[in-house]
Design a protein around this motif. Structure first.
Motif, short mmCIF file in Angstrom:
data_model
loop_
_atom_site.label_atom_id
_atom_site.label_comp_id
_atom_site.label_asym_id
_atom_site.label_seq_id
_atom_site.Cartn_x
_atom_site.Cartn_y
_atom_site.Cartn_z
N SER A 1 0.86 -1.19 0.00
CA SER A 1 0.00 0.00 0.00
C SER A 1 0.90 1.23 0.00
O SER A 1 1.64 1.47 0.96
CB SER A 1 -0.90 -0.01 1.24
OG SER A 1 -1.79 1.08 1.22
N PRO A 2 0.87 2.04 -1.07
CA PRO A 2 1.85 3.13 -1.21
C PRO A 2 1.53 4.32 -0.30
O PRO A 2 0.37 4.66 -0.07
CB PRO A 2 1.74 3.52 -2.68
CG PRO A 2 0.35 3.13 -3.08
CD PRO A 2 0.00 1.92 -2.25
N HIS A 3 2.60 4.93 0.21
CA HIS A 3 2.46 6.18 0.94
C HIS A 3 3.62 7.10 0.55
O HIS A 3 4.75 6.64 0.36
CB HIS A 3 2.37 5.98 2.45
CG HIS A 3 3.17 4.86 3.00
ND1 HIS A 3 2.92 3.54 2.71
CD2 HIS A 3 4.24 4.83 3.84
CE1 HIS A 3 3.77 2.76 3.34
NE2 HIS A 3 4.60 3.52 4.03
N ILE A 4 3.28 8.38 0.42
CA ILE A 4 4.20 9.35 -0.17
C ILE A 4 3.91 10.71 0.45
O ILE A 4 2.80 10.94 0.97
CB ILE A 4 4.01 9.35 -1.71
CG1 ILE A 4 5.11 10.14 -2.42
CG2 ILE A 4 2.64 9.84 -2.10
CD1 ILE A 4 5.08 9.94 -3.94
N ASP A 5 4.86 11.60 0.42
CA ASP A 5 4.71 12.91 1.07
C ASP A 5 3.85 13.89 0.30
O ASP A 5 3.57 14.98 0.80
CB ASP A 5 6.09 13.54 1.30
CG ASP A 5 6.85 12.87 2.44
OD1 ASP A 5 6.27 11.98 3.08
OD2 ASP A 5 8.01 13.25 2.68
N TYR A 6 3.44 13.54 -0.91
CA TYR A 6 2.73 14.47 -1.78
C TYR A 6 1.31 13.96 -2.06
O TYR A 6 1.03 12.79 -1.86
CB TYR A 6 3.49 14.64 -3.09
CG TYR A 6 4.94 14.96 -2.87
CD1 TYR A 6 5.34 16.23 -2.44
CD2 TYR A 6 5.92 13.99 -3.04
CE1 TYR A 6 6.67 16.52 -2.21
CE2 TYR A 6 7.27 14.27 -2.82
CZ TYR A 6 7.63 15.54 -2.40
OH TYR A 6 8.95 15.82 -2.16
N PRO A 7 0.44 14.83 -2.56
CA PRO A 7 -0.89 14.35 -2.95
C PRO A 7 -0.79 13.23 -3.98
O PRO A 7 0.07 13.27 -4.88
CB PRO A 7 -1.55 15.60 -3.55
CG PRO A 7 -0.86 16.75 -2.88
CD PRO A 7 0.57 16.31 -2.72
N SER A 8 -1.63 12.24 -3.83
CA SER A 8 -1.64 11.10 -4.74
C SER A 8 -3.09 10.63 -4.88
O SER A 8 -3.97 11.09 -4.13
CB SER A 8 -0.74 9.98 -4.20
OG SER A 8 -1.15 9.57 -2.91
N PRO A 9 -3.38 9.75 -5.83
CA PRO A 9 -4.77 9.34 -6.03
C PRO A 9 -5.45 8.86 -4.74
O PRO A 9 -5.01 7.91 -4.11
CB PRO A 9 -4.64 8.21 -7.05
CG PRO A 9 -3.44 8.58 -7.85
CD PRO A 9 -2.49 9.16 -6.84
N GLY A 10 -6.49 9.57 -4.36
CA GLY A 10 -7.25 9.23 -3.17
C GLY A 10 -6.74 9.85 -1.89
O GLY A 10 -7.39 9.71 -0.84
N PHE A 11 -5.60 10.58 -1.95
CA PHE A 11 -4.99 11.11 -0.72
C PHE A 11 -4.50 12.54 -0.90
O PHE A 11 -4.13 12.96 -1.99
CB PHE A 11 -3.79 10.23 -0.30
CG PHE A 11 -4.15 8.80 -0.07
CD1 PHE A 11 -5.03 8.44 0.95
CD2 PHE A 11 -3.63 7.80 -0.88
CE1 PHE A 11 -5.38 7.12 1.15
CE2 PHE A 11 -3.98 6.48 -0.69
CZ PHE A 11 -4.85 6.13 0.34
#
Length: 472
Positions: free
Chosen positions: A175-185
């Protein structure tokens, strides 16, 4: 240890016709034959005219056909004339739903490709429906090509898990997590919370699905946030998969920000204390390799993607010599542009010969092991898959070597690496379930899938035209 069998299953076996010399008690679900049998067990040489016996998804016997036929009675069998039987392939790094971005834009460096095209297009198009369709396409392609296990990192992982559950493949789903806006987040907080929730909900939920944390990379996730991943993954006893040491731009960024290498950076944050699957591992020095070997981190070599994006050549021979478990991956179809792991096997065998000037640098058997036994170990499933041995999961494939372009055949392993391609895969089996038989995929509706792909690609094609007009 095998599970205890229910009485109705035993009674069902007893009702089967008995092969001469076989005991009715030796009932099996499936026997798969092969003129050539490669177990990929280093202690077991190639077998001729042999078979694998499967009961409740587990291998219960491997051996010569005559002994197997005297010993076992099975509900189903698959003939092996003219076929090689071997473990299914392990794709250690991909982004399945990116099949819908296949060929969208090519011939760019990694950062331009990501920042100018991929990230914006993902923000515009990636939805649960997009991920479901793209993952079905990827799974169809992998089943056809003999890949039985893959490691994924993409958005809406519940959709990915649902497709995997239905189509029959085995997967580690990050499950990806990143410091920037991403699809759904909106950014880190909600994407990280969602990742932790996904891992909790799917741990132990399905025997073929392993949930994982997937921080994108050390240049897109801060040191503080990588430490948060380490803490949560440690708490949950979870696997982590991430891009690491992929390209010169990443190496330069980490050197400027932290005055170290990407490997030493994440190792210092505790990432190397976890069961880590590190994708790419191109920009490494001797210290990085030693740290990786000591920590038992799995490294995934993606030769086609790395070449296509100009990222460099991973020091795979040096990693193998140091004792690192190195597997193979296709990366996503947006940067490959297919999920054909046979192509990666051949590329790996050839690339390191030309890079070193040494034709012995990557023998065929080593390249094939990276797609099977070593690949399974690299994704921390080496005790479960990657070899055809009693007690391991029945994940295997049959390959047709009778067609004219296969003749003559002198050395099976050499033939698989330098001659065979994905079109030669005839049968794909995972946990004893036949997913493809005689080139027919049994667990996905190809007609419905093609219709869904057409709808999605029409929208992307229109957006690409608009982008190109804007760029002009």
């Amino acid at each position: 240890m095998l599970k205890r069998f229910a009485p109705w299953i035993v009674l069902g076996w007893l009702s089967l016709p008995v092969v001469a010399g076989a005991s009715p008690g030796n009932g099996a679900d499936l026997i798969v034959y092969g003129d050539y049998l490669l177990t990929m067990d280093p202690g077991q040489p190639e077998l001729r005219d042999a078979a694998v016996v499967v009961r409740e998804g587990v291998i219960v016997d491997v051996g010569p056909r005559d002994r197997i036929d005297r010993t076992w009675v099975a509900r189903d069998s698959i003939a092996g004339e003219g076929r090689v039987l071997m473990p299914g392939l392990v794709n250690g790094h991909t982004h399945t739903a990116m099949t819908l971005f296949r060929g969208m834009v090519d011939d760019l460096d990694l950062m331009t490709w990501l920042n100018h095209y991929v990230f914006p297009m993902e923000g515009r198009f990636v939805t649960p429906d997009f991920v479901r369709t793209g993952t079905e396409l990827a799974c169809w392609e992998m089943i056809r090509g003999g890949t039985t296990t893959f490691v994924d990192m993409y958005f809406y992982p519940d959709e990915i898990a649902s497709v995997v559950e239905r189509c029959g493949l085995r997967a580690v789903i990050g499950s990806p997590h990143i410091d920037y806006p991403s699809p759904g987040f909106t950014g880190w907080d909600d994407s990280f919370a969602a990742a932790a929730d996904f891992v909790r909900r799917w741990q132990g939920r399905h025997p073929r699905i392993t949930p994982a944390f997937a921080p994108h990379a050390p240049y897109t996730v801060s040191a503080e946030h990588l430490q948060a991943t380490v803490e949560k993954a440690t708490e949950l006893g979870a696997v982590v998969t991430m891009h690491l040491a992929e390209a010169p731009a990443e190496t330069g960024f980490i050197a400027a920000e932290y005055e170290t290498s990407p490997v030493r950076h994440v190792a210092g944050l505790g990432m190397y204390r976890l069961p880590l699957i590190a994708a790419h591992m191109v920009q490494l020095d001797a210290v990085d390799i030693a740290l990786t070997a000591e920590a038992g981190v799995g490294a995934i070599h993606n030769p086609t993607s790395n070449m296509k994006l100009g990222a460099g050549i991973s020091p795979v021979p040096a990693m193998l010599a140091a004792g690192v478990n190195v597997g193979l991956g296709t990366d996503g179809a947006a940067s490959n542009n297919d999920l054909d792991l046979w192509e990666e096997v051949r590329m790996a065998a050839l690339l390191h010969k030309v890079a070193s000037g040494d034709p012995t640098a990557m023998p065929a058997g080593q390249a094939l092991a990276m797609a099977t036994r070593l690949g399974a170990a690299a994704i921390h499933l080496g005790e479960v898959i990657g070899q055809l041995k009693t007690g391991m999961q029945a994940d295997m494939i049959q390959l047709d070597v009778t067609r004219t372009h296969h003749l003559p055949l002198y050395d099976v392993i050499s033939h698989l690496v330098y001659v065979l391609d994905s079109q030669d895969v005839q049968t794909t089996i995972v946990a004893g379930q036949v997913l493809m038989r005689d080139r027919q995929v049994l667990t996905l509706d190809e007609t419905a899938l093609r219709a869904a792909i057409s709808l999605a690609s029409d929208r992307i094609r229109k957006a690409l035209r608009e982008q190109q007009e804007s760029d002009a």
